[in-house]
Design a protein around this motif. Sequence first.
Motif, mmCIF file in Angstrom:
data_model
loop_
_atom_site.group_PDB
_atom_site.id
_atom_site.type_symbol
_atom_site.label_atom_id
_atom_site.label_comp_id
_atom_site.label_asym_id
_atom_site.label_seq_id
_atom_site.Cartn_x
_atom_site.Cartn_y
_atom_site.Cartn_z
ATOM 1 N N UNK A 90 0.833 -1.215 0.000
ATOM 2 C CA UNK A 90 0.000 0.000 0.000
ATOM 3 C C UNK A 90 0.862 1.257 0.000
ATOM 4 N N UNK A 91 1.947 1.263 0.768
ATOM 5 C CA UNK A 91 2.853 2.418 0.806
ATOM 6 C C UNK A 91 3.519 2.629 -0.556
ATOM 7 N N UNK A 92 3.953 1.540 -1.181
ATOM 8 C CA UNK A 92 4.587 1.615 -2.506
ATOM 9 C C UNK A 92 3.620 2.202 -3.525
ATOM 10 N N UNK A 93 2.392 1.700 -3.508
ATOM 11 C CA UNK A 93 1.385 2.144 -4.481
ATOM 12 C C UNK A 93 1.058 3.619 -4.282
ATOM 13 N N UNK A 94 0.852 4.052 -3.036
ATOM 14 C CA UNK A 94 0.499 5.446 -2.769
ATOM 15 C C UNK A 94 1.643 6.385 -3.166
ATOM 16 N N UNK A 127 2.227 -12.528 -2.462
ATOM 17 C CA UNK A 127 3.617 -12.343 -2.902
ATOM 18 C C UNK A 127 3.654 -11.839 -4.344
ATOM 19 N N UNK A 128 2.780 -12.373 -5.188
ATOM 20 C CA UNK A 128 2.724 -11.926 -6.585
ATOM 21 C C UNK A 128 2.258 -10.478 -6.673
ATOM 22 N N UNK A 129 1.276 -10.121 -5.864
ATOM 23 C CA UNK A 129 0.790 -8.736 -5.835
ATOM 24 C C UNK A 129 1.893 -7.799 -5.356
ATOM 25 N N UNK A 130 2.611 -8.226 -4.305
ATOM 26 C CA UNK A 130 3.713 -7.406 -3.781
ATOM 27 C C UNK A 130 4.798 -7.223 -4.829
ATOM 28 N N UNK A 131 5.163 -8.299 -5.524
ATOM 29 C CA UNK A 131 6.215 -8.196 -6.543
ATOM 30 C C UNK A 131 5.763 -7.320 -7.707
ATOM 31 N N UNK A 132 4.489 -7.411 -8.068
ATOM 32 C CA UNK A 132 3.960 -6.572 -9.146
ATOM 33 C C UNK A 132 4.033 -5.101 -8.771
ATOM 34 N N UNK A 133 3.708 -4.774 -7.511
ATOM 35 C CA UNK A 133 3.767 -3.383 -7.043
ATOM 36 C C UNK A 133 5.210 -2.909 -6.931
ATOM 37 N N UNK A 134 6.076 -3.760 -6.373
ATOM 38 C CA UNK A 134 7.471 -3.382 -6.135
ATOM 39 C C UNK A 134 8.277 -3.277 -7.421
#
Length: 474
Positions: free
Chosen positions: A218-222, A292-299
């Motif tokens: 969430x922090x990465x996306x914002x 994990x996939x969602x996190x990697x996609x955002x990161x």
Amino acid sequence: MPSTYLEVYLARIKNTGRKINKRIKSLSPVQVIVFSFVLIIVIGTFLLLLPFSTKNPKENNFFTALFTAVSCTCVTGLSLHDTWSYFSFFGQVVMLLLIQIGGLGLVSFTTGFTLAVHRRLGLRDIKIIQEGTQGNLADIPQIIKTVFAATLLFEILGASLLCCKFVPRYGFAGAWLSIFLAVSSYCNAGFDVSGFIMPDSSLRAFSRDPFVMLVISALIIMGGLGFLVVTDVYNYIIKKRHKKSARHRLSLHTKVVLKASLLLLFTGTALFFCFEYDNVLKGLDIWNKLIICFFHSASSRTAGLFSFDLNKQYSITKFITIVLMFIGASPASTGGGIKTVSFVVLLSVMGNTLCGKEDAILFGRKINKTIVYRSFAISTAFAIFITMGTLMISMLEAQKPISSTDILYEVVSAISTTGLSTGITRLLSNFSKCLLMIFMFVGRVGPISLILAIIAKKNGDKYKTLPEGKLIIG
């Protein structure tokens, strides 16, 4: 006589000061932005060179300090050493300050200070901050206030949530880890201080913790949405609630950014899930795999934190990550890349051209040709730098067992200020590392300079009418 010499000496100093001040005032807005980043890097390098900046002063050296300062200021995340193991608490604080200033930009801080002291901005201040917001002509003071308010809100909220998880486990180290990760994630920097848990592992120790993964995502996306979008959404939600009669709609820019970000997030998640299901995700339940996939996609879109061993990815997954890094975050954000808006404009032009239409059309609006040209110019510039960088480093490291895919991965990561690495950064020669530093700097300030170069015109040019030239394409 001595007094005469002193007066002459003081007069020379005063005259030199006037020349420097005159020179600074003569700089264009984009030059001010570029030199502000250079200034931060110089100061950061000096501070990281201090003996008490590292846990072992004998290991400290200029090259490591410079590389770290560049990577922090350009909010990239590539590093030569594990942050926790190599740097002392003072060095880590310096890095955090560089990340915060580099993420928001020194111009934002100086403009905010000017507003706080003088309550107003001069014409030059407005021009400089407009360059930092991609030439936006909105209410500059309101944007600056929203930038700082949103930054404080999200970083404090993120740190507080992470403290709930880390402080009971690790005490003071957990509190520092929470603060560092909150700032690094929001600024899309990619640095961490989790080395006391698992050195050189980023967030792999928390890959099975959905709470930590989702908070940081969430922090990465914002941080990657952009300050203009945050301002627009704030006006849409808050002001509309308190002033029901006021008709405030989301701008075209905000609609494009939000829809493109959602599309990239979920497309990346789906592709990583499909290709890595029985590879790096093997042994996890469906819920953890999706997170994990969602996190990697955002990161992957310029944050640089990771939750699994990047070396074990399939080549197709590395390629998908490279594409996401190339696209990057959104304009006027803490992230890099060609930006989501440029990507959408390129797709629109391609689609409309194939359909026989001359103009780029988005949401029923015709896009100005200047924006189209900028998007093509920025994307082409990135592609040229990436190609040149990959070829040069491949030639320099030809004798080392490093694949071309990993070199391409590293170069794209540097110029998009992402910071994801397959681990080859530390294996490269100093010259190759210097190239990565150049790419990191270009990725952070280059697009702004490129836009200025494109829109800059000589006074007499606007009255010239040039003969039309025709080319055959295809």
